[in-house]
Design a protein around this motif. Structure first.
Motif, short mmCIF file in Angstrom:
data_model
loop_
_atom_site.label_atom_id
_atom_site.label_comp_id
_atom_site.label_asym_id
_atom_site.label_seq_id
_atom_site.Cartn_x
_atom_site.Cartn_y
_atom_site.Cartn_z
N SER A 9 -13.99 -22.92 -31.60
CA SER A 9 -14.67 -21.51 -31.79
C SER A 9 -15.99 -21.63 -32.56
CB SER A 9 -13.78 -20.45 -32.42
OG SER A 9 -13.15 -21.10 -33.54
N LEU A 10 -16.60 -20.17 -32.40
CA LEU A 10 -17.67 -20.02 -33.34
C LEU A 10 -17.43 -18.77 -34.14
CD1 LEU A 10 -20.91 -20.38 -34.13
CD2 LEU A 10 -21.48 -18.42 -32.33
N THR A 11 -17.26 -18.79 -35.52
CA THR A 11 -16.61 -17.52 -36.36
C THR A 11 -18.04 -17.25 -37.06
OG1 THR A 11 -14.71 -18.75 -36.23
CG2 THR A 11 -14.99 -16.94 -37.97
N SER A 71 -14.77 -14.08 -34.16
CA SER A 71 -15.01 -15.23 -33.57
C SER A 71 -15.19 -15.19 -32.17
CB SER A 71 -13.58 -16.19 -33.72
OG SER A 71 -13.41 -16.64 -35.13
N VAL A 72 -15.81 -16.10 -31.56
CA VAL A 72 -15.83 -16.36 -30.05
C VAL A 72 -15.10 -17.51 -29.95
CG1 VAL A 72 -17.36 -17.12 -28.35
CG2 VAL A 72 -18.00 -15.20 -29.66
N ASN A 73 -14.07 -17.66 -28.79
CA ASN A 73 -13.28 -18.67 -28.67
C ASN A 73 -14.03 -19.60 -27.16
OD1 ASN A 73 -11.15 -20.33 -26.95
ND2 ASN A 73 -10.38 -20.11 -29.16
N PHE A 74 -14.39 -20.70 -27.51
CA PHE A 74 -15.25 -21.41 -26.36
C PHE A 74 -14.35 -21.37 -25.08
CE2 PHE A 74 -17.06 -24.05 -29.90
CZ PHE A 74 -18.15 -23.10 -30.17
N GLY A 75 -13.24 -21.76 -25.38
CA GLY A 75 -12.18 -21.84 -23.96
C GLY A 75 -12.15 -20.60 -23.35
N PRO A 81 -23.67 -28.59 -25.46
CA PRO A 81 -24.19 -28.03 -26.39
C PRO A 81 -24.75 -26.65 -26.09
CG PRO A 81 -25.72 -29.68 -25.73
CD PRO A 81 -24.52 -30.09 -25.07
N MET A 82 -24.82 -26.47 -24.67
CA MET A 82 -25.36 -25.19 -24.17
C MET A 82 -24.13 -24.16 -24.47
SD MET A 82 -28.38 -25.25 -23.46
CE MET A 82 -28.68 -26.56 -24.77
N MET A 83 -22.98 -24.62 -24.64
CA MET A 83 -21.75 -23.79 -24.58
C MET A 83 -22.11 -23.09 -26.08
SD MET A 83 -18.03 -24.96 -24.65
CE MET A 83 -18.08 -26.00 -26.33
N TRP A 84 -22.55 -24.03 -27.01
CA TRP A 84 -22.44 -23.49 -28.35
C TRP A 84 -23.73 -22.23 -28.62
CZ3 TRP A 84 -23.17 -29.39 -30.01
CH2 TRP A 84 -22.04 -30.05 -29.98
N LEU A 85 -24.65 -22.47 -27.51
CA LEU A 85 -25.74 -21.48 -27.69
C LEU A 85 -25.51 -20.26 -27.09
CD1 LEU A 85 -29.09 -23.52 -26.98
CD2 LEU A 85 -27.92 -22.83 -29.14
N ASP A 86 -24.65 -20.41 -25.77
CA ASP A 86 -23.96 -19.09 -25.24
C ASP A 86 -23.07 -18.45 -26.19
OD1 ASP A 86 -25.02 -18.60 -22.81
OD2 ASP A 86 -23.80 -19.91 -21.62
N ALA A 87 -22.39 -19.12 -27.04
CA ALA A 87 -21.46 -18.57 -27.92
C ALA A 87 -22.14 -17.69 -29.11
CB ALA A 87 -20.51 -19.51 -28.42
#
Ligand code: ADP
Ligand code: XUL
Length: 517
Positions: free
Chosen positions: A11-13, A29-33, A58-64
């Motif tokens: 996740s990104l918090t 938080s945004v949960n990736f899954g 790594p694009m998942m981290w940017l969308d998050a």
């Protein structure tokens, strides 16, 4: 207000603090899954990797990041944020071509981060810390340096599969053309910090030490390690820098899109463990953090770059200055759960029947508490090893096994942290199992140190927010007094009457281990 971000495995918090009020204003938080199912990474990484490969997109981290800021801007006025700092899961690496810096300098708020940055990737996915595919590269780097001792002395760790240097070498060997096109290599932390700053920013000393590339005592990239890892590597990395370095204003993309002030500054990002050391209020020697999660970790501030002669512990930079150790134990909660289930108990009974009823036999039965392969010590155990009374070894008294398992876990931690030679004055306990009072008391007794538990749920993001406030001129110890207080009633004191029993048990545990591996 100061904003801390933590881009972890799952996740990104964000944690937003107001030092003047002494309060956490927002945690989100945004949960990736769950929030970004299109990346097919339910636990934050791409499942099914072969030969030990564990990668994430790594694009998942940017969308998050876009998603989190979109949500945050509806909850709070982001124009009040003075400074942003952050942390990332350690060791993960991102590979970018020569267009990356120009792209992030001219981001269009009308488009997403992903659409503008993805063309700069020279490697579509990023190896992360769970990746164990680089055994051959670790051996090559070790041989080039003349042995593990030399790699450890220079970088703070022996060559480790998940560390970024061996991962970079594997990429160079498997796709030399894509490696040659790579102009910039970032860690998860410096990648996200660069996007925010609108320019490539350095890797900090905290996270940089998890690469097998940083010369710990000189705090510069180590030429011999660079050469042993891959050609032209130095040119792909910016010189490392102090965590609290301010890099300049946040990029116009975030000002226009999410309402940050154009005066909002960004600091460097660090690793999640160094940030957690800050968030747990443990940046001065004498304080130890034990995290009882999926795996158990032990980390503590250290005044100098002392390394583990046996190569199990790692040394990273402490964001508050000096160094920190990190020791990871793979058989943590999963081993506790395995025995709990075998005994047919719930956590309350595990605690009550397993610990309270056997207090009189503290330290008398010994267990090497490994239900599978362990990394500290590194050995492919196939099950626990037991030595003690017949009723313990046979399992006829299950409570004795519950006690010995937990004692074994913390004796193993005590044994493998002795190299630090730092007196443990206070232990801050965190992670899922820390709420178990029986387990917490046992940690106090084995280490003969008081235990404190904090209310923080994301110590890395809180640590990042505290780093932001420190970079913005606030005093870290004063901030920690306020934000990292022990939860009321959570402190447990050691029983001095058990000191001798556990000292003796430590000797017995050491002998049993020596005889078994
Ligand atoms: P992670 O962050 O690594 O996913 P957590 O720190 O959330 O893990 O811890 C989760 C673990 O905590 C679970 O696997 C569970 O075994 C353990 N746990 C939860 N409650 C208790 C308890 N009361 N006593 C002991 N262990 C517990
Ligand atoms: C530390 C490590 C993990 C990651 C992910 O060495 O591999 O703790 O930082 O959290």
């Amino acid at each position: 207000m100061f904003l801390g971000l933590d881009s972890s495995t799952q996740s990104l918090t964000a944690v937003l603090i107001d030092p003047a009020m002494g309060e956490i204003m927002v945690q989100l938080s945004v949960n990736f899954g769950a929030d970004l199912p299109q990346y097919l990474s339910p636990s934050g990484f791409i499942p099914g990797g072969e030969k030990g490969e564990v990668h994430a997109n790594p694009m998942m981290w940017l969308d998050a990041l876009d998603l989190l800021f979109g949500r945050l801007s509806h909850l709070t006025d982001l124009s009040k944020v003075k400074l942003i700092a952050g942390s990332g899961q350690q060791h993960g690496s991102v590979y970018l071509d020569g267009s990356f810096d120009a792209r992030i300098a001219a981001l269009d708020p009308g488009q997403s981060l992903v659409s503008q940055i993805s063309p700069a990737l020279t490697r579509a996915t990023s190896p992360i810390w769970m990746d164990t595919s680089t055994g051959a590269e670790c051996a090559e780097i070790t041989a080039a340096l003349g042995g593990s001792g030399e790699v450890c002395h220079r970088s703070g760790s022996i060559a480790i599969e998940r560390f970024s240097g061996p991962q970079i070498r594997r990429f160079y060997k498997s796709d030399p053309a894509a490696y040659a096109r790579t102009a910039r290599i970032h860690l998860v932390s410096s990648f996200i910090a660069s996007i925010l700053a609108g320019k490539s920013v350095p890797i900090d000393f905290g996270d940089g030490a998890g690469m097998n590339l940083l010369n710990l005592s000189r705090q510069i990239w180590d030429t011999e390690l660079l050469v042993a890892t891959a050609p032209e590597l130095c040119a792909k990395l910016l010189p490392p820098a102090l965590t609290t370095t301010i890099e300049g204003s946040v990029s116009a993309y975030f000002v226009e899109k999410y309402g940050f002030s154009s005066e909002c500054q960004t600091a460097l990002f660090t690793g999640d463990n160094p940030a957690s050391l800050v968030g747990m209020g443990a940046t001065t020697p004498g304080n130890v953090v034990i995290s009882l999660g999926t795996s158990d970790t032990f980390f503590a501030a250290m005044p100098g770059p002392k390394t583990d002669p046996r190569g199990y512990g790692h040394v990273f930079g402490n964001p508050a200055g000096g160094y920190m150790s990190l020791i990871c134990f793979r058989n943590g909660s999963l081993a506790r759960e395995a025995l709990r289930d075998k005994l047919g108990l719930d956590w309350a009974a595990f605690d009550r029947e397993g610990l309270a009823s056997t207090l009189g036999q503290a330290g008398e039965n010994l267990m090497l508490p490994f239900f599978g392969a362990e990394i500290t010590p590194r050995h492919d155990f196939t099950g626990p090893v037991m030595k003690g009374s017949p009723e313990f070894e046979s399992g006829s008294n299950p409570a004795l096994q519950a006690r010995a398992l937990l004692e074994g876990q913390f004796l193993n931690m005590r044994l493998h942290s002795e190299w630090m030679e730092v007196k443990t004055e206070r232990i801050r306990l965190t992670g899922g199992a820390s709420k178990n009072d029986g387990i917490a008391q046992l940690v106090a007794d084995i280490f003969q140190a008081p235990i404190e538990r904090l209310d923080v749920s994301n110590s890395a993001a809180l640590g990042a927010a505290l780093i932001a406030a420190t970079a913005g001129g606030h005093d870290l110890p004063a901030l920690q007094e306020v934000f990292c207080k022990a939860a009321p009633g959570s402190t447990l004191l050691p029983d001095p009457a058990l000191a001798a029993a556990y000292q003796k048990a430590l000797g017995g545990f050491k002998s049993l281990l020596a005889a078994s591996v």
